[in-house]
Design a protein around this motif. Structure first.
Motif, PDB file in Angstrom:
ATOM      1  N   GLU A  17       0.744  -1.382   0.147  1.00  0.00           N
ATOM      2  CA  GLU A  17       0.147  -0.017  -0.160  1.00  0.00           C
ATOM      3  C   GLU A  17       0.754   1.152  -0.044  1.00  0.00           C
ATOM      4  N   LYS A  18       1.943   1.282   0.901  1.00  0.00           N
ATOM      5  CA  LYS A  18       2.677   2.405   0.958  1.00  0.00           C
ATOM      6  C   LYS A  18       3.535   2.626  -0.314  1.00  0.00           C
ATOM      7  N   LEU A  19       3.986   1.422  -1.096  1.00  0.00           N
ATOM      8  CA  LEU A  19       4.749   1.601  -2.374  1.00  0.00           C
ATOM      9  C   LEU A  19       3.933   1.891  -3.528  1.00  0.00           C
ATOM     10  N   GLN A  20       2.602   1.605  -3.469  1.00  0.00           N
ATOM     11  CA  GLN A  20       1.737   2.256  -4.383  1.00  0.00           C
ATOM     12  C   GLN A  20       1.340   3.602  -4.101  1.00  0.00           C
ATOM     13  N   LYS A  21       1.454   4.249  -3.029  1.00  0.00           N
ATOM     14  CA  LYS A  21       1.062   5.445  -2.544  1.00  0.00           C
ATOM     15  C   LYS A  21       2.273   6.383  -2.869  1.00  0.00           C
ATOM     16  N   TYR A  22       3.463   5.882  -2.689  1.00  0.00           N
ATOM     17  CA  TYR A  22       4.887   6.785  -3.248  1.00  0.00           C
ATOM     18  C   TYR A  22       5.073   6.651  -5.090  1.00  0.00           C
ATOM     19  N   LEU A  23       4.335   5.397  -5.484  1.00  0.00           N
ATOM     20  CA  LEU A  23       4.582   5.541  -6.640  1.00  0.00           C
ATOM     21  C   LEU A  23       3.511   6.600  -7.433  1.00  0.00           C
ATOM     22  N   ILE A  24       2.303   6.672  -6.818  1.00  0.00           N
ATOM     23  CA  ILE A  24       1.430   7.566  -7.175  1.00  0.00           C
ATOM     24  C   ILE A  24       1.900   9.148  -7.026  1.00  0.00           C
ATOM     25  N   TYR A  25       2.411   9.371  -5.913  1.00  0.00           N
ATOM     26  CA  TYR A  25       3.079  10.665  -5.747  1.00  0.00           C
ATOM     27  C   TYR A  25       4.152  11.130  -6.864  1.00  0.00           C
ATOM     28  N   THR A  26       4.893  10.193  -6.946  1.00  0.00           N
ATOM     29  CA  THR A  26       6.155   9.999  -7.771  1.00  0.00           C
ATOM     30  C   THR A  26       5.730  10.432  -9.169  1.00  0.00           C
ATOM     31  N   LEU A  27       4.518   9.897  -9.612  1.00  0.00           N
ATOM     32  CA  LEU A  27       3.981   9.954 -11.135  1.00  0.00           C
ATOM     33  C   LEU A  27       3.467  11.477 -11.129  1.00  0.00           C
ATOM     34  N   LEU A  28       2.629  12.057  -9.964  1.00  0.00           N
ATOM     35  CA  LEU A  28       2.154  13.184 -10.013  1.00  0.00           C
ATOM     36  C   LEU A  28       3.063  14.342 -10.127  1.00  0.00           C
ATOM     37  N   ILE A  29       4.121  14.059  -9.332  1.00  0.00           N
ATOM     38  CA  ILE A  29       5.017  15.201  -9.368  1.00  0.00           C
ATOM     39  C   ILE A  29       5.543  15.269 -10.678  1.00  0.00           C
ATOM     40  N   LEU A  30       6.164  14.176 -11.371  1.00  0.00           N
ATOM     41  CA  LEU A  30       6.659  14.143 -12.653  1.00  0.00           C
ATOM     42  C   LEU A  30       5.830  14.976 -13.635  1.00  0.00           C
ATOM     43  N   LEU A  31       4.390  14.575 -13.556  1.00  0.00           N
ATOM     44  CA  LEU A  31       3.486  15.226 -14.405  1.00  0.00           C
ATOM     45  C   LEU A  31       3.413  16.939 -14.297  1.00  0.00           C
ATOM     46  N   THR A  32       3.469  17.086 -12.896  1.00  0.00           N
ATOM     47  CA  THR A  32       3.409  18.574 -12.485  1.00  0.00           C
ATOM     48  C   THR A  32       4.548  19.185 -13.272  1.00  0.00           C
ATOM     49  N   LEU A  33       5.778  18.837 -12.817  1.00  0.00           N
ATOM     50  CA  LEU A  33       7.041  19.301 -13.332  1.00  0.00           C
ATOM     51  C   LEU A  33       7.210  19.311 -14.815  1.00  0.00           C
ATOM     52  N   LEU A  34       6.432  18.341 -15.532  1.00  0.00           N
ATOM     53  CA  LEU A  34       6.326  18.488 -17.068  1.00  0.00           C
ATOM     54  C   LEU A  34       5.540  19.532 -17.436  1.00  0.00           C
ATOM     55  N   SER A  35       4.190  19.949 -16.846  1.00  0.00           N
ATOM     56  CA  SER A  35       3.353  20.833 -17.194  1.00  0.00           C
ATOM     57  C   SER A  35       4.061  22.163 -16.896  1.00  0.00           C
TER      58      SER A  35
END
Length: 276
Positions: free
Chosen positions: A4-22
């Motif tokens: 569950e924690k691993l999934q949460k970290y992956l989601i946060y990482t993906l969101l951060i990357l998408l934010t930086l790309l935007s």
């Protein structure tokens, strides 16, 4: 580490990357506004340069009246946004709260108008404004904001999710009129939806280029997008830095508007998620 924690970290990482790309395109434009033409031609850089003062001087020497452009763009965008939100909110409330003959047909007409490209009416609109002697004025750019089918559609769909007839009925029992109900109860209820459409409307009218270009001939009434496309370059040197600086000046107010209004959107979503 649990799954569950691993999934949460992956989601946060993906969101951060998408934010930086935007955010990356905006950052590149702002950085290039501080670099010289030679540095820009050498390639992409994410570090600011030291040519901001030179770019500003080059920009203003080409007849780029920054403050006049800001004033003209803000007047058009501000009043267009206010008219759009108010008139659309009234229309959305009427289509949601009242029952009358032809209501569904009227809403179908609103949806149909969204599908009509505004470009096909440019020639007719120009001729109409010419006959009314309204050319070279802000009025023909601002007044059409009273009719915004897309905003009416959005606010109606939003209001249907939060409106309850008991709200208006209780106010009527207390002696409140329809206008008072709309201003005191419905408008505060629609804050998140209004904030959302305010962002879209302000950005659209701020970046509007075709309509002012057709209707305005006086250089003192040029908006910022019109001034940017008028930036002249000579045969021997293209001042890319000053051009990026002009583009940056048109972007900054939009970012400030978004930062100011986004808190109302977030507050509305948070309030909607609380069960009382």
């Amino acid at each position: 580490m649990s799954a569950e924690k691993l999934q949460k970290y992956l989601i946060y990482t993906l969101l951060i990357l998408l934010t930086l790309l935007s955010l990356l395109p905006f950052w590149v434009v702002l950085v290039n506004a501080t670099r010289s033409a030679e540095q820009i031609q050498q390639g992409l850089s994410l570090l600011p340069g030291s040519s901001l003062a030179y770019n500003w001087q080059a920009l203003t020497s080409k007849g780029f009246n920054v403050f006049q452009g800001f004033k003209n763009s803000f007047v058009i965008a501000f009043f267009s946004t206010i008219l759009t939100l108010y008139s659309s909110a009234i229309a959305a409330y009427a289509l949601t709260a009242y029952q009358f003959k032809g209501k569904n047909s009227l809403f179908a007409l609103v949806v149909g108008l969204i599908m009509i490209p505004p470009q096909i009416s440019l020639i007719g609109f120009y001729q109409f404004m010419l006959r009314l002697n309204l050319l070279n004025s802000f009025l023909p750019i601002i007044l059409p904001s009273l009719a915004s089918p897309a905003t009416v559609f959005f606010l109606k769909q939003y209001l249907e999710t939060i409106y309850h007839p008991d709200l208006a009925d209780s106010a009527r029992l207390d002696g409140a009129g329809e206008i008072k109900i709309f201003h005191r109860i419905i408008l505060p209820l629609m804050k998140p939806g209004l904030a959302t459409m305010a962002i879209f409307t302000f950005v659209r009218t701020w970046n509007n280029f075709i309509m002012p270009l057709i209707l305005i001939n006086d250089a003192e009434k040029y908006t910022l997008p019109m001034l940017v496309q008028l930036l002249k370059t000579n045969v021997y040197r293209t001042e890319f830095g000053s051009m990026y600086l002009g583009i940056s000046l048109t972007i900054l107010p939009l970012l400030l508007i978004y930062l100011f209004l986004s808190r109302y959107i977030i507050a509305g979503v948070t309030a909607g998620g609380i069960k009382e």
